[in-house]
Design a protein around this motif. Structure first.
Motif, PDB file in Angstrom:
ATOM      1  N   PHE A  17       0.832  -1.206   0.000  1.00 36.22           N
ATOM      2  CA  PHE A  17       0.000   0.000   0.000  1.00 36.22           C
ATOM      3  C   PHE A  17       0.864   1.252   0.000  1.00 36.22           C
ATOM      4  CE2 PHE A  17      -2.062   3.374   2.461  1.00 36.22           C
ATOM      5  CZ  PHE A  17      -3.181   3.610   1.675  1.00 36.22           C
ATOM      6  N   VAL A  18       1.867   1.281   0.869  1.00 40.83           N
ATOM      7  CA  VAL A  18       2.752   2.452   0.950  1.00 40.83           C
ATOM      8  C   VAL A  18       3.520   2.640  -0.353  1.00 40.83           C
ATOM      9  CG1 VAL A  18       4.756   3.419   2.134  1.00 40.83           C
ATOM     10  CG2 VAL A  18       2.951   2.325   3.457  1.00 40.83           C
ATOM     11  N   VAL A  19       4.005   1.531  -0.912  1.00 39.17           N
ATOM     12  CA  VAL A  19       4.786   1.594  -2.149  1.00 39.17           C
ATOM     13  C   VAL A  19       3.946   2.140  -3.295  1.00 39.17           C
ATOM     14  CG1 VAL A  19       5.810   0.131  -3.940  1.00 39.17           C
ATOM     15  CG2 VAL A  19       6.502  -0.149  -1.570  1.00 39.17           C
ATOM     16  N   THR A  20       2.735   1.642  -3.450  1.00 40.83           N
ATOM     17  CA  THR A  20       1.872   2.129  -4.533  1.00 40.83           C
ATOM     18  C   THR A  20       1.458   3.577  -4.296  1.00 40.83           C
ATOM     19  OG1 THR A  20      -0.061   1.179  -3.385  1.00 40.83           O
ATOM     20  CG2 THR A  20       0.999  -0.162  -5.102  1.00 40.83           C
ATOM     21  N   CYS A  21       1.276   3.947  -3.038  1.00 37.58           N
ATOM     22  CA  CYS A  21       0.899   5.328  -2.725  1.00 37.58           C
ATOM     23  C   CYS A  21       2.004   6.288  -3.144  1.00 37.58           C
ATOM     24  CB  CYS A  21       0.600   5.449  -1.234  1.00 37.58           C
ATOM     25  SG  CYS A  21       0.056   7.102  -0.729  1.00 37.58           S
ATOM     26  N   PHE A  22       3.230   5.971  -2.787  1.00 37.19           N
ATOM     27  CA  PHE A  22       4.343   6.846  -3.160  1.00 37.19           C
ATOM     28  C   PHE A  22       4.569   6.840  -4.667  1.00 37.19           C
ATOM     29  CE2 PHE A  22       5.525   6.752   1.356  1.00 37.19           C
ATOM     30  CZ  PHE A  22       5.924   8.070   1.526  1.00 37.19           C
ATOM     31  N   PRO A  62      -7.393  12.079  -3.441  1.00 43.20           N
ATOM     32  CA  PRO A  62      -7.702  10.751  -2.878  1.00 43.20           C
ATOM     33  C   PRO A  62      -8.555   9.889  -3.805  1.00 43.20           C
ATOM     34  CG  PRO A  62      -7.991  12.445  -1.203  1.00 43.20           C
ATOM     35  CD  PRO A  62      -7.796  13.153  -2.514  1.00 43.20           C
ATOM     36  N   LEU A  63      -9.527  10.522  -4.491  1.00 39.03           N
ATOM     37  CA  LEU A  63     -10.365   9.755  -5.415  1.00 39.03           C
ATOM     38  C   LEU A  63      -9.557   9.268  -6.607  1.00 39.03           C
ATOM     39  CD1 LEU A  63     -13.700  11.821  -5.442  1.00 39.03           C
ATOM     40  CD2 LEU A  63     -13.172   9.692  -4.220  1.00 39.03           C
ATOM     41  N   ARG A  64      -8.640  10.102  -7.072  1.00 40.98           N
ATOM     42  CA  ARG A  64      -7.776   9.695  -8.182  1.00 40.98           C
ATOM     43  C   ARG A  64      -6.904   8.515  -7.780  1.00 40.98           C
ATOM     44  NH1 ARG A  64      -4.660  14.996  -9.184  1.00 40.98           N
ATOM     45  NH2 ARG A  64      -3.286  13.538 -10.333  1.00 40.98           N
ATOM     46  N   TYR A  65      -6.400   8.525  -6.552  1.00 47.00           N
ATOM     47  CA  TYR A  65      -5.546   7.417  -6.102  1.00 47.00           C
ATOM     48  C   TYR A  65      -6.343   6.124  -5.977  1.00 47.00           C
ATOM     49  CZ  TYR A  65      -2.882   4.375  -3.038  1.00 47.00           C
ATOM     50  OH  TYR A  65      -2.249   3.285  -2.495  1.00 47.00           O
ATOM     51  N   VAL A  66      -7.536   6.201  -5.398  1.00 45.83           N
ATOM     52  CA  VAL A  66      -8.367   5.005  -5.246  1.00 45.83           C
ATOM     53  C   VAL A  66      -8.719   4.427  -6.612  1.00 45.83           C
ATOM     54  CG1 VAL A  66     -10.609   4.143  -4.456  1.00 45.83           C
ATOM     55  CG2 VAL A  66      -9.292   5.690  -3.002  1.00 45.83           C
ATOM     56  N   ASP A  67      -9.064   5.301  -7.552  1.00 48.86           N
ATOM     57  CA  ASP A  67      -9.402   4.821  -8.895  1.00 48.86           C
ATOM     58  C   ASP A  67      -8.177   4.211  -9.569  1.00 48.86           C
ATOM     59  OD1 ASP A  67     -11.239   4.829 -11.346  1.00 48.86           O
ATOM     60  OD2 ASP A  67      -9.527   5.982 -12.078  1.00 48.86           O
ATOM     61  N   TRP A  68      -7.028   4.873  -9.441  1.00 51.13           N
ATOM     62  CA  TRP A  68      -5.796   4.344 -10.047  1.00 51.13           C
ATOM     63  C   TRP A  68      -5.405   3.016  -9.418  1.00 51.13           C
ATOM     64  CZ3 TRP A  68      -0.996   3.429  -7.760  1.00 51.13           C
ATOM     65  CH2 TRP A  68       0.053   3.133  -8.649  1.00 51.13           C
ATOM     66  N   LEU A  69      -5.521   2.915  -8.099  1.00 50.13           N
ATOM     67  CA  LEU A  69      -5.141   1.680  -7.412  1.00 50.13           C
ATOM     68  C   LEU A  69      -6.069   0.535  -7.791  1.00 50.13           C
ATOM     69  CD1 LEU A  69      -3.241   0.373  -5.358  1.00 50.13           C
ATOM     70  CD2 LEU A  69      -4.837   1.046  -3.554  1.00 50.13           C
ATOM     71  N   SER A  70      -7.353   0.821  -7.903  1.00 48.59           N
ATOM     72  CA  SER A  70      -8.296  -0.240  -8.267  1.00 48.59           C
ATOM     73  C   SER A  70      -8.034  -0.740  -9.687  1.00 48.59           C
ATOM     74  CB  SER A  70      -9.736   0.261  -8.140  1.00 48.59           C
ATOM     75  OG  SER A  70      -9.977   1.338  -9.037  1.00 48.59           O
ATOM     76  N   VAL A 286       7.332   2.992 -12.600  1.00 54.63           N
ATOM     77  CA  VAL A 286       7.829   3.123 -11.230  1.00 54.63           C
ATOM     78  C   VAL A 286       7.031   2.228 -10.287  1.00 54.63           C
ATOM     79  CG1 VAL A 286       8.038   4.708  -9.274  1.00 54.63           C
ATOM     80  CG2 VAL A 286       8.774   5.428 -11.541  1.00 54.63           C
ATOM     81  N   ALA A 287       5.713   2.214 -10.438  1.00 53.71           N
ATOM     82  CA  ALA A 287       4.879   1.368  -9.589  1.00 53.71           C
ATOM     83  C   ALA A 287       5.188  -0.114  -9.816  1.00 53.71           C
ATOM     84  CB  ALA A 287       3.394   1.640  -9.872  1.00 53.71           C
ATOM     85  N   PHE A 288       5.352  -0.507 -11.068  1.00 56.06           N
ATOM     86  CA  PHE A 288       5.657  -1.907 -11.377  1.00 56.06           C
ATOM     87  C   PHE A 288       6.986  -2.328 -10.770  1.00 56.06           C
ATOM     88  CE2 PHE A 288       7.799  -5.029 -14.053  1.00 56.06           C
ATOM     89  CZ  PHE A 288       6.867  -6.057 -14.088  1.00 56.06           C
ATOM     90  N   VAL A 289       8.015  -1.501 -10.942  1.00 60.99           N
ATOM     91  CA  VAL A 289       9.340  -1.835 -10.421  1.00 60.99           C
ATOM     92  C   VAL A 289       9.317  -1.869  -8.894  1.00 60.99           C
ATOM     93  CG1 VAL A 289      11.733  -1.044 -10.259  1.00 60.99           C
ATOM     94  CG2 VAL A 289      10.527  -0.935 -12.447  1.00 60.99           C
ATOM     95  N   ALA A 290       8.605  -0.921  -8.276  1.00 58.39           N
ATOM     96  CA  ALA A 290       8.547  -0.881  -6.817  1.00 58.39           C
ATOM     97  C   ALA A 290       7.856  -2.122  -6.253  1.00 58.39           C
ATOM     98  CB  ALA A 290       7.819   0.384  -6.363  1.00 58.39           C
ATOM     99  N   VAL A 291       6.741  -2.515  -6.855  1.00 60.19           N
ATOM    100  CA  VAL A 291       6.029  -3.710  -6.399  1.00 60.19           C
ATOM    101  C   VAL A 291       6.882  -4.960  -6.640  1.00 60.19           C
ATOM    102  CG1 VAL A 291       4.016  -5.178  -6.833  1.00 60.19           C
ATOM    103  CG2 VAL A 291       3.740  -2.706  -6.680  1.00 60.19           C
TER     104      VAL A 291
END
Length: 318
Positions: A17-22, A62-70, A286-291
């Motif tokens: 969660f923290v990694v995807t958030c950053f 926050p809504l953009r992050y929730v939509d992006w994460l989903s 960046v998200a892919f590499v971090a995960v």
């Protein structure tokens, strides 16, 4: 073992969660109008407005992050406004190249480091140990791009053994594929070998002073048997940790190496996207590499439990 797995998996969730958030905030909090930056200086106001709506920049963060994460959880990392190609498909095209570079570089590093580290520890302070230590410090002190240039000059220009740059797919010609990866993998692998040699040497020296090693020697076991069967395994935990970290780090590709040798891997994709101001691709990569980094290190933790049962039993009792 199942309890140990559950415990590690529960710790993995907040880390992801923290990694995807950053990863999301890396581009979302950039100063200025992101849509204007991505559209370029020649974009019309209507084009900028359409891109802003496409990227949902008019929505609260926050809504953009929730939509992006989903969407990211379903494998949708967005679509590049520049190439109209999905980020996931771009990563899938480049990932095999970065993985091949990673595997070949780590293979070179381990093939050099394991025997040299063991021999240096067995004869600590000897000529081989001093020569290996000096070579390791020398390689670590030289920047990677300098090593790359020297290798190109020696193997490609002077000896004309391998091509200096370029990439040949494995399916097209396996031999030319390995030739195209020789210099970049050697560039990365030499640095890995230097670090691994120093780590393994230090741990092996400590292990060889343990009582059970003295007992094995008293039994008359061959030296190679003591070194490889009794000393190497308990000495490999630090090496395994660094190996896992480096695999995660190299998952994104060695940016400089891929750029110098014109390898179309993930690292080069990231550099190209930064220059093109394609922030959707930058964010997705960046998200892919971090995960991937987190998951690789999670796998290393599980491997610890396989190599040393005391770890899983200790965690289970705790």
């Amino acid at each position: 073992m199942l309890q140990f797995l559950r415990s590690k998996a529960l710790h993995l969730v907040p880390v992801l969660f923290v990694v995807t958030c950053f990863s999301f905030l890396l581009t979302a909090l950039l100063p200025g109008d992101i849509a204007l930056v991505m559209a370029g200086p020649n974009a019309t106001p209507q084009g900028v407005a359409a891109l802003r709506k496409e990227l949902q920049l008019d929505q609260p963060l926050p809504l953009r992050y929730v939509d992006w994460l989903s969407r990211a959880a379903r494998g949708d990392l967005g679509t590049s406004p520049r190439s109209q190609q999905t980020v996931l498909s771009s990563i899938q095209e480049r990932l095999p190249i970065s993985l091949e570079l990673l595997l070949l570089a780590e293979l070179i590093g381990l093939v050099i480091a394991v025997p040299v580290g063991i021999a240096s520890a067995y004869r600590a302070g000897g000529i081989l140990d001093q020569a290996a230590s000096g070579a390791a410090f020398g390689v670590l002190a030289i920047p990677g791009f300098v090593v790359a240039i020297v290798l190109i000059y020696v193997f490609a220009v002077q000896l004309d053994l391998v091509p200096a740059t370029g990439y040949t797919p494995f399916a097209t010609n396996p031999f030319e594929n390995l030739q195209s990866f020789f210099l970049p993998a050697l560039t990365v692998g030499l640095g890995e070998a230097a670090a691994y040699t120093r780590l393994l040497r230090s741990d092996m020296i400590a292990t060889l002073q343990e009582d059970y090693i003295a007992m094995a020697r008293a039994k008359g076991l061959p030296t190679w048997h003591i070194l490889f069967r009794h000393a190497l395994k308990p000495s490999s935990f630090t090496l395994l940790t660094v190996l896992g970290i480096n695999i995660g780090r190299l998952m994104g590709g060695a940016l400089i190496v891929e750029t110098i040798f014109a390898l179309p891997g993930i690292g080069r994709l990231l550099v190209e996207s930064i220059y093109a101001r394609d922030l959707v691709v930058v964010q997705g990569v960046v998200a892919f590499v971090a995960v991937a980094f987190v998951l690789v290190n999670f796998g290393v933790d599980l491997l610890y439990a396989v190599l040393d049962p005391r770890i899983r039993h200790g965690r289970a009792v705790a």
